[in-house]
Motif scaffolding. Structure first.
Motif: not given
Ligand code: C5P
Length: 236
Positions: A8-10, A56-60, A117-121, A178-183, A190-192, A210-212
Motif C-alpha cells: 500500500l504505497d499511498f 509493517l515494512d519499516l526496515k529498522l 537482505t540486499i534490496l531488490t532495487s 520476495t518483492p520485485g514482482i512484475r507481470l 526502479d526495480q532491478k 506486489v505494489g505497482r
Molecule cells: O511497486 P513494487 O511492486 O516495486 O513495490 C515493491 C514494494 O516492496 C515496495 O513497497 C518496496 O518498498 C518493497 N521492497 C522492495 N525491495 C525490498 C524490500 C521491500 O521492493 N528488498
C-alpha cells in the motif's frame, strides 16, 4: 492464506481506504514508510481492525538498543510481520527479536520478524561498486540470511532469484518474502532483480510482495486475482 502481499504505497488515508474498498475479503497488505509517515501508526491500527493482515515494512536499522525499543512499541500494534535490515548485524537482529517478544501483549501471537537482505532495487554492479561489498549478490544474500537465522529471525526479504538458495541454506521453514514482482512484459520501474509470479512459485517463494503491478493497474482487483492465482497454482 493468501500468498500475495499488496504494497500500500499511498500517501493518504483516503486513497488507501478507497483502494481497499475494492476487496470484499480481507487481504494481506504491506504498510511501508510512505503511508506511515503520511498518516502515522493509526492507519496500521485501522487497517488491522478492518480484518486485513499487515506486514509493517519499516526496515529498522540502528544500534541494537534503539531497534529493541522501536520493535517493542511496534509489537503492541498486533501486526503480523515486521522487519529490520540484516546489514545491522546479528546483535541488532537479536535485539529486534527481543523487542518483539517483550512488546507483544500477553496471549497474542508475536509478529514474525524478517530481515531485509540486499534490496531488490540494488544491482550486482551497484552492490560491488557503490556499496563496496565484494562477490555476488547471491553470496551476500545467503550470508545475510544465515545471520538472520542465527539471530532467531523467521525469514528474509530477498529477490525471487535467491529464494531457492536461501531455502537450501536455511531450511524450507525459513520464510522467503520476495518483492520485485512484475507481470510478463510489465515495466521494471526502479526495480532491478525482478521476476514474474509464476517464476516466484517455481522458485519456492513463500510470499510475494506486489505494489505497482496491482495499485497502478486499471483494474487492481482483477490484477490481484490473476497474480494470486499464478503464485498459488490455482489454489484460490
Ligand atoms: O511497486 P513494487 O511492486 O516495486 O513495490 C515493491 C514494494 O516492496 C515496495 O513497497 C518496496 O518498498 C518493497 N521492497 C522492495 N525491495 C525490498 C524490500 C521491500 O521492493 N528488498
Amino acid at each position: 492464506m493468501s500468498r500475495t502481499i499488496i504494497a500500500l504505497d499511498f500517501s493518504s488515508r483516503e486513497e488507501t481506504l478507497a483502494f481497499l474498498k475494492q476487496f470484499d475479503e480481507p487481504v494481506y497488505v504491506k504498510i511501508g514508510m510512505e503511508l506511515t509517515y503520511a498518516c502515522g501508526l493509526d492507519i496500521v491500527r485501522d487497517i488491522k481492525a478492518m480484518g486485513h493482515k499487515v506486514f509493517l515494512d519499516l526496515k529498522l536499522h540502528d544500534i541494537p538498543n534503539t531497534v529493541k525499543g522501536g520493535m517493542k512499541n511496534l509489537a503492541k500494534l498486533g501486526v503480523d510481520i515486521v522487519n529490520c535490515h540484516c546489514a545491522g548485524g546479528i546483535a541488532m537482529m537479536k535485539a529486534a527479536k527481543e523487542g518483539i517478544l517483550e512488546g507483544t501483549p500477553e496471549g497474542q501471537e508475536p509478529a514474525k520478524l524478517i530481515g531485509v537482505t540486499i534490496l531488490t532495487s540494488v544491482s550486482q554492479e551497484a552492490m560491488n561498486e557503490e556499496l563496496g561489498i565484494e562477490g555476488t549478490v547471491l553470496d551476500t544474500v545467503k550470508r545475510y540470511a544465515r545471520n538472520a537465522k542465527e539471530a532467531g529471525l523467521d525469514g528474509v526479504v530477498c529477490s525471487v532469484h535467491e529464494a531457492k538458495a536461501i531455502h537450501e541454506a536455511c531450511g524450507e521453514d525459513f520464510l522467503t518474502v520476495t518483492p520485485g514482482i512484475r507481470l510478463a512484459g510489465g515495466s521494471a520501474d526502479d526495480q532491478k532483480r525482478i521476476a514474474t509470479p509464476l517464476y516466484a512459485r517455481e522458485q519456492g517463494c513463500d510470499m510475494i510482495v506486489v505494489g505497482r503491478s496491482i495499485t497502478k493497474s486499471d483494474d487492481p482487483k482483477a490484477a490481484y486475482d490473476m497474480i494470486e492465482k499464478e503464485i498459488s497454482d490455482g489454489r484460490i
